[in-house]
Design a protein around this motif. Structure first.
Motif, PDB file in Angstrom:
ATOM      1  N   ARG A 106       0.618   4.106  -2.889  1.00 30.68           N
ATOM      2  CA  ARG A 106       0.405   5.523  -2.572  1.00 30.68           C
ATOM      3  C   ARG A 106       1.456   6.389  -3.241  1.00 30.68           C
ATOM      4  N   ARG A 107       2.695   5.943  -3.247  1.00 30.43           N
ATOM      5  CA  ARG A 107       3.759   6.717  -3.885  1.00 30.43           C
ATOM      6  C   ARG A 107       3.545   6.795  -5.390  1.00 30.43           C
TER       7      ARG A 107
ATOM      8  N   ARG B 171      -6.797   9.927  -4.817  1.00 32.81           N
ATOM      9  CA  ARG B 171      -5.498   9.253  -4.832  1.00 32.81           C
ATOM     10  C   ARG B 171      -5.574   7.836  -4.284  1.00 32.81           C
ATOM     11  N   ARG B 172      -6.580   7.563  -3.457  1.00 31.85           N
ATOM     12  CA  ARG B 172      -6.674   6.262  -2.816  1.00 31.85           C
ATOM     13  C   ARG B 172      -6.945   5.149  -3.813  1.00 31.85           C
ATOM     14  N   THR B 173      -7.539   5.499  -4.956  1.00 32.15           N
ATOM     15  CA  THR B 173      -7.906   4.477  -5.932  1.00 32.15           C
ATOM     16  C   THR B 173      -7.317   4.727  -7.310  1.00 32.15           C
TER      17      THR B 173
ATOM     18  N   ARG C 104      -6.984  14.438  -2.706  1.00 26.95           N
ATOM     19  CA  ARG C 104      -6.565  13.330  -1.861  1.00 26.95           C
ATOM     20  C   ARG C 104      -7.536  12.141  -1.876  1.00 26.95           C
TER      21      ARG C 104
ATOM     22  N   GLU D  83       0.820  -1.200   0.000  1.00 22.63           N
ATOM     23  CA  GLU D  83       0.000   0.000   0.000  1.00 22.63           C
ATOM     24  C   GLU D  83       0.863   1.263   0.000  1.00 22.63           C
ATOM     25  N   THR D  84       2.020   1.194   0.647  1.00 26.67           N
ATOM     26  CA  THR D  84       2.921   2.351   0.641  1.00 26.67           C
ATOM     27  C   THR D  84       3.407   2.640  -0.771  1.00 26.67           C
TER      28      THR D  84
ATOM     29  N   ASP E 298       8.941   2.414   4.765  1.00 30.99           N
ATOM     30  CA  ASP E 298       7.556   2.844   5.015  1.00 30.99           C
ATOM     31  C   ASP E 298       7.501   4.075   5.921  1.00 30.99           C
TER      32      ASP E 298
ATOM     33  N   ARG F  97       0.652   6.812  -6.865  1.00 41.05           N
ATOM     34  CA  ARG F  97      -0.449   7.753  -7.079  1.00 41.05           C
ATOM     35  C   ARG F  97       0.018   9.196  -6.993  1.00 41.05           C
ATOM     36  N   GLU F  98       1.014   9.447  -6.152  1.00 38.75           N
ATOM     37  CA  GLU F  98       1.412  10.819  -5.861  1.00 38.75           C
ATOM     38  C   GLU F  98       2.566  11.318  -6.711  1.00 38.75           C
TER      39      GLU F  98
END
Length: 210
Positions: free
Chosen positions: A116-117, A132-134, A129, A112-113, A166, A119-120
């Motif tokens: 997230r990276r 970004r989760r999906t 924000r 998941e880390t 992480d 996505r960002e």
């Protein structure tokens, strides 16, 4: 000395490499992806695959890094994902056989880390924000498809030394690598806003569209 920074796609290799360069006088970043994407562009689209499967890429990386290591005095920093043992032996292993001091580090993080990276990175910081989760940029879909394989393979002992990131910032990860490699970095006196802006610039310069 050569610092080879391995890890999954989106794992922070490039940001860490440029943080090391910023704080390590005389160092240079040599990115083997430039050669790989150049070779891919030479092929018709239907023949384009993983450039690491090309013997010309593996041999060219060794030749160029050997030249860089022998032609300049500073540390050479290489951010590059390598998960195939044969490819690892023919690049990292071959450089060691040539007598170079190669320090290999694998940046690892929970799935998941890394997502997230992904996505960002690039312009992802502009996405609201909640989205970004999906939402992962289409250009990173290949990285997502390869993520589980990368995380599984890179945990193997042959890809040590392992650094879990992480809960770490990029400057702190660079500090850890420097200590393990016996190098002294300039103190990090940047504030968080300036660090973030600089990392955004690095990310934008390394967006891949092919």
């Amino acid at each position: 000395m050569l610092l080879w920074i391995n890890g999954p796609f989106g794992g922070g290799k490039t940001q860490t490499a440029y943080e090391l360069r910023r704080r390590l006088p005389g160092s240079v970043v040599c990115d083997p992806e430039h050669a790989g994407f150049g070779l891919r562009r030479m092929l018709p689209p239907e023949l384009r695959g993983d450039f690491q499967d090309l013997a010309s890429w593996r041999q060219g990386v060794v030749e160029v890094l050997d030249l860089a290591l022998t032609g300049q005095d500073g540390v050479v920093i290489v951010p590059m994902t390598v998960t195939d043992p044969d490819c690892f032996a023919q690049t990292v292993g071959r450089l060691r056989e040539l007598g170079h001091d190669v320090r290999h580090f694998t940046l690892l993080a929970q799935r998941e880390t890394v997502l997230r990276r992904l996505r960002e990175r690039g312009l992802g910081f502009l996405v609201p924000r909640p989205l970004r989760r999906t939402s992962v940029p289409r250009r990173d879909s290949w990285a997502v498809e390869r993520l589980d394989h990368c995380l599984e393979r890179l945990r193997e002992p042959e890809f040590a030394e392992h650094l879990w990131t992480d809960g770490s910032t990029v400057p702190k990860t660079a500090d850890r690598i420097a200590v393990l490699a016996g190098l002294t970095l300039r103190p990090n006196r940047e504030g968080a806003p300036r660090t973030r802006l600089r990392q955004i610039r690095v990310a934008l310069r390394h967006i891949r569209f092919d």
